[in-house]
Design a protein around this motif. Structure first.
Motif, PDB file in Angstrom:
ATOM      1  N   GLY A   3     119.591  -7.368  -1.695  1.00 18.17           N
ATOM      2  CA  GLY A   3     119.178  -8.493  -2.684  1.00 18.17           C
ATOM      3  C   GLY A   3     119.445  -7.821  -3.983  1.00 18.17           C
ATOM      4  O   GLY A   3     120.186  -8.549  -4.839  1.00 18.17           O
ATOM      5  N   ALA A   4     119.391  -6.563  -4.166  1.00 24.81           N
ATOM      6  CA  ALA A   4     119.469  -6.113  -5.568  1.00 24.81           C
ATOM      7  C   ALA A   4     120.800  -5.804  -5.999  1.00 24.81           C
ATOM      8  O   ALA A   4     121.323  -5.787  -7.128  1.00 24.81           O
ATOM      9  CB  ALA A   4     118.638  -4.813  -5.622  1.00 24.81           C
ATOM     10  N   HIS A   5     121.713  -5.647  -5.013  1.00 25.08           N
ATOM     11  CA  HIS A   5     123.250  -5.210  -5.323  1.00 25.08           C
ATOM     12  C   HIS A   5     124.259  -6.357  -4.591  1.00 25.08           C
ATOM     13  O   HIS A   5     125.003  -7.154  -5.497  1.00 25.08           O
ATOM     14  CB  HIS A   5     123.728  -3.838  -4.511  1.00 25.08           C
TER      15      HIS A   5
ATOM     16  N   ARG B 140     123.528 -10.729  -5.214  1.00 24.40           N
ATOM     17  CA  ARG B 140     123.694 -11.390  -6.585  1.00 24.40           C
ATOM     18  C   ARG B 140     125.506 -11.441  -6.928  1.00 24.40           C
ATOM     19  O   ARG B 140     125.725 -12.228  -7.833  1.00 24.40           O
ATOM     20  CB  ARG B 140     123.418 -10.096  -7.811  1.00 24.40           C
ATOM     21  N   LYS B 141     126.300 -10.830  -6.149  1.00 24.63           N
ATOM     22  CA  LYS B 141     127.767 -10.968  -6.175  1.00 24.63           C
ATOM     23  C   LYS B 141     128.122 -12.106  -5.298  1.00 24.63           C
ATOM     24  O   LYS B 141     129.422 -12.522  -5.674  1.00 24.63           O
ATOM     25  CB  LYS B 141     128.260  -9.697  -5.692  1.00 24.63           C
TER      26      LYS B 141
ATOM     27  N   THR C 165     124.887 -17.881  -5.927  1.00 27.59           N
ATOM     28  CA  THR C 165     123.553 -17.386  -5.920  1.00 27.59           C
ATOM     29  C   THR C 165     122.635 -17.769  -7.080  1.00 27.59           C
ATOM     30  O   THR C 165     123.252 -17.520  -8.216  1.00 27.59           O
ATOM     31  CB  THR C 165     123.760 -15.818  -5.720  1.00 27.59           C
ATOM     32  N   THR C 166     121.428 -18.042  -6.824  1.00 24.22           N
ATOM     33  CA  THR C 166     120.670 -18.548  -8.090  1.00 24.22           C
ATOM     34  C   THR C 166     119.528 -17.659  -8.321  1.00 24.22           C
ATOM     35  O   THR C 166     119.122 -16.930  -7.279  1.00 24.22           O
ATOM     36  CB  THR C 166     120.266 -20.122  -7.829  1.00 24.22           C
ATOM     37  N   PRO C 167     119.028 -17.924  -9.624  1.00 22.89           N
ATOM     38  CA  PRO C 167     117.856 -16.792  -9.669  1.00 22.89           C
ATOM     39  C   PRO C 167     116.967 -17.220  -8.680  1.00 22.89           C
ATOM     40  O   PRO C 167     116.007 -16.419  -8.225  1.00 22.89           O
ATOM     41  CB  PRO C 167     117.261 -17.438 -11.060  1.00 22.89           C
TER      42      PRO C 167
ATOM     43  N   ILE D   4     117.475 -15.449  -5.570  1.00 20.21           N
ATOM     44  CA  ILE D   4     117.328 -13.995  -5.621  1.00 20.21           C
ATOM     45  C   ILE D   4     115.767 -13.905  -5.455  1.00 20.21           C
ATOM     46  O   ILE D   4     115.179 -12.920  -4.691  1.00 20.21           O
ATOM     47  CB  ILE D   4     117.650 -13.521  -6.862  1.00 20.21           C
ATOM     48  N   HIS D   5     114.788 -14.566  -6.119  1.00 22.99           N
ATOM     49  CA  HIS D   5     113.429 -14.360  -6.223  1.00 22.99           C
ATOM     50  C   HIS D   5     112.879 -14.391  -4.608  1.00 22.99           C
ATOM     51  O   HIS D   5     112.115 -13.939  -4.344  1.00 22.99           O
ATOM     52  CB  HIS D   5     112.737 -15.272  -7.017  1.00 22.99           C
TER      53      HIS D   5
ATOM     54  N   GLU E 119     113.818 -11.474  -2.692  1.00 24.71           N
ATOM     55  CA  GLU E 119     113.040 -10.340  -3.037  1.00 24.71           C
ATOM     56  C   GLU E 119     111.720 -10.605  -2.416  1.00 24.71           C
ATOM     57  O   GLU E 119     110.735  -9.807  -1.887  1.00 24.71           O
ATOM     58  CB  GLU E 119     112.641 -10.503  -4.416  1.00 24.71           C
TER      59      GLU E 119
END
Length: 136
Positions: free
Chosen positions: A41-43, A46-47, A51-53, A56-57, A60
């Motif tokens: 998820g951190a790497h 995001r690419k 992918t939206t914020p 990502i949240h 996480e």
């Protein structure tokens, strides 16, 4: 030694209880999945295009819950009374897998598995029921 009771020490040998080692392995696997998915998820996530914020949240959150519940299963597996509990450990493990797994799948597969949406709160409810069972 007798049956475990409320005064049983926290970290004593589980003995012949076969569920303890299964909970230990499940906890270790769940924690490892949480760490692996957190790193992805951190790497990598995001690419990915689209992918939206918010995704990502959510990712996480699912990763954190996998790690936390994996660690909880490791601890539960060490306690002679709770490792033998027929409902609590399995509910925590299954609930965490459904909760986190459904979020991971929904984010990676986007529109292909929309039917998994209701699985997330069901998994969360099962997980919560496992923790409540430990308290009773």
């Amino acid at each position: 030694m007798g049956e475990p009771n409320p005064s049983t020490p926290l970290f004593r040998s589980v003995g012949r209880n076969l569920q303890g080692p299964l909970l230990w392995r499940s906890g270790a696997i769940l924690a490892a999945i949480g760490i692996i998915t957190g790193a992805f998820g951190a790497h990598g996530l995001r690419k990915r295009p689209g992918t939206t914020p918010d995704s990502i949240h959510a990712w996480e959150t699912a990763s954190h819950y996998a790690v936390f519940n994996g660690l909880a299963l490791l601890l539960v597996s060490l306690h002679p009374r709770f490792a033998a509990h027929r409902f609590a450990g399995p509910a925590i493990g299954i609930g965490a897998a459904l909760f986190s797994g459904s979020i991971f799948t929904l984010i990676l597969a986007k529109d292909r598995f929309k039917w998994l949406g209701p699985v997330t709160p069901i998994g969360g409810s099962i997980m919560i029921a496992g923790y409540i069972a430990l308290a009773l």
